[in-house]
Design an enzyme around this catalytic site. Structure first.
Site, PDB file in Angstrom:
ATOM      1  CE1 TYR A   1      -3.859   2.198   0.175  1.00  0.00           C
ATOM      2  CE2 TYR A   1      -2.799   3.177   2.091  1.00  0.00           C
ATOM      3  CZ  TYR A   1      -3.779   3.206   1.118  1.00  0.00           C
ATOM      4  OH  TYR A   1      -4.671   4.240   1.087  1.00  0.00           O
TER       5      TYR A   1
ATOM      6  CD  GLU B   1      -2.093   5.864  -5.844  1.00  0.00           C
ATOM      7  OE1 GLU B   1      -2.507   6.882  -5.247  1.00  0.00           O
ATOM      8  OE2 GLU B   1      -2.551   4.726  -5.634  1.00  0.00           O
TER       9      GLU B   1
END
Length: 360
Positions: free
Chosen positions: A284, A291
């Site tokens: 994660y 991103e």
């Protein structure tokens, strides 16, 4: 035949005492409990010294009830004795020095705090069953579970296709596959991420117990990256960062969705549960970093193309570049990472505690 003393192992709870007598194929002649004492006579049994008659007696620290239950198996004799008062004993016997034949039963052993947790869990389960028996059952429960099962199944198949496609292309083309990831998998990723909007709606409708805010942060964050950064900028679609973002997303989801899918039918695979609550710990944050890299690489492109720029009055300037909005979004992205990471960590701790209670 010589009368011998068997090995006896003990454990306790607040209400009960458990004794395990190490005798195989035992024929229990009699078991007596009187106030604080228990005596057991075995007419025949196979113990540490072969087939003999065995006998033992114990004087407990506090009074016990007269009723005793025992069960003989091929390997041992199990005895359950109820305490007169429900409380924790500092030791089993009245005398401080325990008998040589007595030892703790580590298969059933709990310390006082763990025993209290076990007792509390049992009481909560009884209360929950009592409440559930009084609460009217949801007539649409089956329909809701069917919908959630199909949703998770479709998402699992979609992300599995993306993961397999990217993995195969990586083995065949090597690093060249980094540059055309968007063109080969974007349509399926668009479909999966548009479907993921339902994960924001489901908590609002009471279909799932997960929070609205964590779902909103994750779905909105991914859709900004997919539709705004990658979808609207052709210059971003050929960059290697697309591969890493898509690969990390799909790796997380091919374990998350089947876990929820099986939960709809009250089924659990231990390995899948471990993977679901362990892999996200490294994946994660890595996904958020990928991103962030995509956002940073897009800033000069938005400055150059003026795409999504906000017009301003002539006094203030021509327009406000969308890159300023993305810079603010970068800060919010890492704030969302903290919120989601904290939420998932709490879920993991909660499941670990429940699992520990079930084991004990």
């Amino acid at each position: 035949m010589q009368i011998l003393t068997p090995h006896v192992y003990w454990a306790q709870r607040h209400r009960d005492i458990y004794l395990r007598v190490e005798l195989s194929d035992a024929k229990v002649g009699s078991t007596f409990s009187f106030h604080t004492q228990i005596m057991m006579c075995v007419s025949q049994g196979h113990g540490a010294k072969g087939d003999n008659e065995y006998r033992f007696s114990l004087e407990f620290l506090e009074p016990v009830r007269p009723e005793i239950s025992h069960k003989s198996t091929q390997r041992q004799v199990d005895i359950k004795i109820k305490k007169q008062e429900e409380r924790w004993w500092g030791r089993l016997t009245l005398q401080e020095k325990k008998p040589l034949f007595l030892a703790p039963d580590f298969d059933r052993w709990l310390d006082e705090s763990d025993a209290e947790m076990e007792l509390q869990a049992k009481e909560e389960k009884i209360n929950r069953i009592s409440v559930e028996s009084r609460v009217r059952k949801d007539p649409y429960l089956g329909l809701k579970k069917g919908y959630l099962f199909m949703y998770n199944l479709v998402q699992f198949l979609g992300f599995s296709w993306i993961f397999v496609n990217m993995t195969v292309r990586l083995f065949i083309l090597g690093q060249d596959s980094f540059y055309d990831t968007f063109h080969t998998t974007a349509d399926m990723m668009y479909f999966c991420q548009m479907m993921a909007v339902l994960e924001v709606i489901n908590p609002l409708l009471g279909l799932v117990k997960t929070g609205f805010l964590p779902a909103m942060i994750q779905v909105a964050g991914r859709n900004v990256i997919l539709f705004v950064i990658f979808g609207s900028l052709e210059d971003m679609q050929n960059k290697p960062v697309v591969f890493f973002v898509f690969y990390l997303w799909s790796t997380i989801e091919i374990f998350r969705y089947p876990f929820y899918m099986l939960a709809c039918i009250s089924t659990e695979w231990k390995l899948l549960t471990w993977l679901r609550y362990s892999l996200w710990i490294p994946l994660y944050p890595l996904g958020v970093v990928a991103e962030a890299v995509a956002v940073i690489q897009s800033l000069p492109i938005f400055d150059e193309t003026r795409l999504f720029s906000l017009p301003l009055p002539a006094v203030l300037g021509h327009s406000l570049s969308f890159s300023f909005t993305l810079q603010l979004y970068l800060v919010l992205m890492f704030l969302g990472l903290f919120i989601n990471f904290r939420h998932l960590y709490k879920q993991r701790r909660r499941r670990y505690r429940l699992k520990k209670r079930k084991v004990h």
